[in-house]
Design a protein around this motif. Structure first.
Motif, PDB file in Angstrom:
ATOM      1  N   GLU A  19      15.889 -68.402   5.506  1.00  0.00           N
ATOM      2  CA  GLU A  19      14.999 -67.380   6.007  1.00  0.00           C
ATOM      3  C   GLU A  19      15.048 -66.282   4.777  1.00  0.00           C
ATOM      4  OE1 GLU A  19      13.638 -68.064   8.546  1.00  0.00           O
ATOM      5  OE2 GLU A  19      14.227 -66.645  10.037  1.00  0.00           O
ATOM      6  N   ASN A  20      14.280 -66.805   3.521  1.00  0.00           N
ATOM      7  CA  ASN A  20      13.815 -66.081   2.521  1.00  0.00           C
ATOM      8  C   ASN A  20      12.793 -65.264   3.037  1.00  0.00           C
ATOM      9  OD1 ASN A  20      13.930 -65.765  -0.704  1.00  0.00           O
ATOM     10  ND2 ASN A  20      11.708 -65.804  -0.098  1.00  0.00           N
ATOM     11  N   ARG A  21      12.880 -63.899   2.825  1.00  0.00           N
ATOM     12  CA  ARG A  21      11.928 -62.966   3.639  1.00  0.00           C
ATOM     13  C   ARG A  21      10.873 -62.374   2.538  1.00  0.00           C
ATOM     14  NH1 ARG A  21      14.248 -57.317   6.656  1.00  0.00           N
ATOM     15  NH2 ARG A  21      12.189 -56.850   7.629  1.00  0.00           N
ATOM     16  N   VAL A  23       8.027 -59.181   2.538  1.00  0.00           N
ATOM     17  CA  VAL A  23       7.554 -58.274   3.446  1.00  0.00           C
ATOM     18  C   VAL A  23       6.278 -57.499   2.840  1.00  0.00           C
ATOM     19  CG1 VAL A  23       8.037 -55.974   4.425  1.00  0.00           C
ATOM     20  CG2 VAL A  23       9.882 -57.868   4.065  1.00  0.00           C
ATOM     21  N   ASN A  32       6.111 -59.984   7.923  1.00  0.00           N
ATOM     22  CA  ASN A  32       7.314 -60.524   7.376  1.00  0.00           C
ATOM     23  C   ASN A  32       6.968 -62.085   7.304  1.00  0.00           C
ATOM     24  OD1 ASN A  32       9.604 -58.332   7.153  1.00  0.00           O
ATOM     25  ND2 ASN A  32       8.665 -58.341   9.098  1.00  0.00           N
ATOM     26  N   PHE A  34       8.813 -65.657   6.748  1.00  0.00           N
ATOM     27  CA  PHE A  34      10.154 -66.094   6.387  1.00  0.00           C
ATOM     28  C   PHE A  34       9.947 -67.748   6.160  1.00  0.00           C
ATOM     29  CE2 PHE A  34      11.213 -62.509   9.327  1.00  0.00           C
ATOM     30  CZ  PHE A  34      12.052 -61.935   8.645  1.00  0.00           C
ATOM     31  N   LEU A  45      18.893 -62.747  13.520  1.00  0.00           N
ATOM     32  CA  LEU A  45      17.751 -61.852  12.920  1.00  0.00           C
ATOM     33  C   LEU A  45      17.533 -60.636  14.037  1.00  0.00           C
ATOM     34  CD1 LEU A  45      15.635 -61.608  10.579  1.00  0.00           C
ATOM     35  CD2 LEU A  45      14.278 -63.051  11.881  1.00  0.00           C
TER      36      LEU A  45
END
Length: 304
Positions: A19-21, A23, A32, A34, A45
């Motif tokens: 879950e590299n985010r 934004v 976002n 992910f 989350l």
């Protein structure tokens, strides 16, 4: 399937494999993106605002409050309320095939503005007002919703001084279309389980039962005991498509199913689904499916 832009890959930092985010924030919404590059389970989350989550690539298993777990696949979306805790599994993610999902956090004020717009155009046929969509509503994106989401990803990542205005207008349209998709889904279900409960459900059942007949607004409005103009306006307002477009959609569903059967000819398929002209059927089929009936039949039979 929705596609991430080249700009996203050039500007994002891959700091986490799960879950590299990335934004992108505007005045009334937050986009976002992910990405998950490793198999994982029970990843938690939560957002402080209502969220539209839409799958881009790969597969998730979603565990939400008060609903059974479900597979979440590309082309599908789900609406989540503010502060709902999501528990997510990633059974297939890998570095070569990462799972990608967008989460569009929305201003509750902007959500209500879109609902108010619909109510200003007219109440539902039962006299009730439109309201914010049911949360945890899981649905498949239609072509219009797909195009809005693709456009939103572009707007959020472009460098334009008016992108707040663009995003507000797109989100307004997105919310209205989702509300109409939800309303349509409800009527389709009621047409099967309780068609006599309301006029629209009754008409939908009538269309399905008489799909090869000459169906038109005048006839359907009589079945609904409504004037033609009021019936047309109500149907389009609540389902997001005209009665004629809905009839075509239903006929194409039948034709698509029949074309998968190697024993059924193209002529048998289009006649059984209510089309009287092959040229018209072929033109509509290709416009909606981006493939001709004959190509679709060859492809379907080959894969069978």
């Amino acid at each position: 399937m929705l596609d991430l832009s080249t700009a996203h890959y050039q500007n994002r930092k891959l700091e986490n494999l799960v879950e590299n985010r990335t934004v992108h924030t505007l005045k009334n919404a937050e986009l976002n993106i992910f990405e998950t590059h490793l198999q994982a389970s029970q990843v938690l989350l939560k957002f402080q605002q209502p969220v539209l989550a839409s799958m881009l690539k790969g597969k998730k298993i979603m565990h939400l409050a008060d609903s059974p777990a479900f597979g979440f696949l590309p082309g599908e979306s789900v609406i989540l309320p503010a502060n709902e805790l999501m528990c997510i599994d990633f059974p297939e993610a890998s570095f070569q095939n990462p799972t990608q999902c967008l989460a569009l956090a929305l201003s509750e004020e902007k959500l209500q503005e879109a609902v108010n717009l619909l109510n200003n155009r007219g109440l539902k046929q039962n006299g009730k007002e439109w309201s914010v969509m049911d949360y945890n509503y899981h649905f498949t994106n239609d072509i219009a919703i797909y195009q809005i989401l693709q456009r939103l990803m572009f707007v959020f990542t472009e460098n334009h001084p008016s992108k707040d205005i663009f995003s507000d207008l797109l989100i307004q349209e997105l919310v209205i279309r989702i509300l109409q998709v939800e309303s349509k889904s409800m009527y389709l279900q009621k047409a099967t389980t309780d068609p006599n409960n309301d006029r629209i459900s009754f008409v939908i059942k009538y269309i399905r039962d008489n799909i090869t007949e000459d169906l038109n607004v005048d006839l359907l409005s009589q079945k609904a005991f409504m004037s033609a103009s009021n019936f047309y306006r109500t149907f389009k307002h609540e389902l997001g498509s005209s009665p004629n477009d809905f009839i075509i959609e239903e006929r194409l569903k039948i034709a698509e199913s029949l074309l998968k059967d190697p024993k059924v000819s193209i002529k048998e398929a289009y006649l059984a689904s209510g089309f009287n002209s092959f040229s018209y059927f072929s033109r509509i089929f290709k416009k909606k499916k981006n493939i001709s009936p004959s190509e679709y039949k060859v492809k379907s039979n080959f894969m069978a």
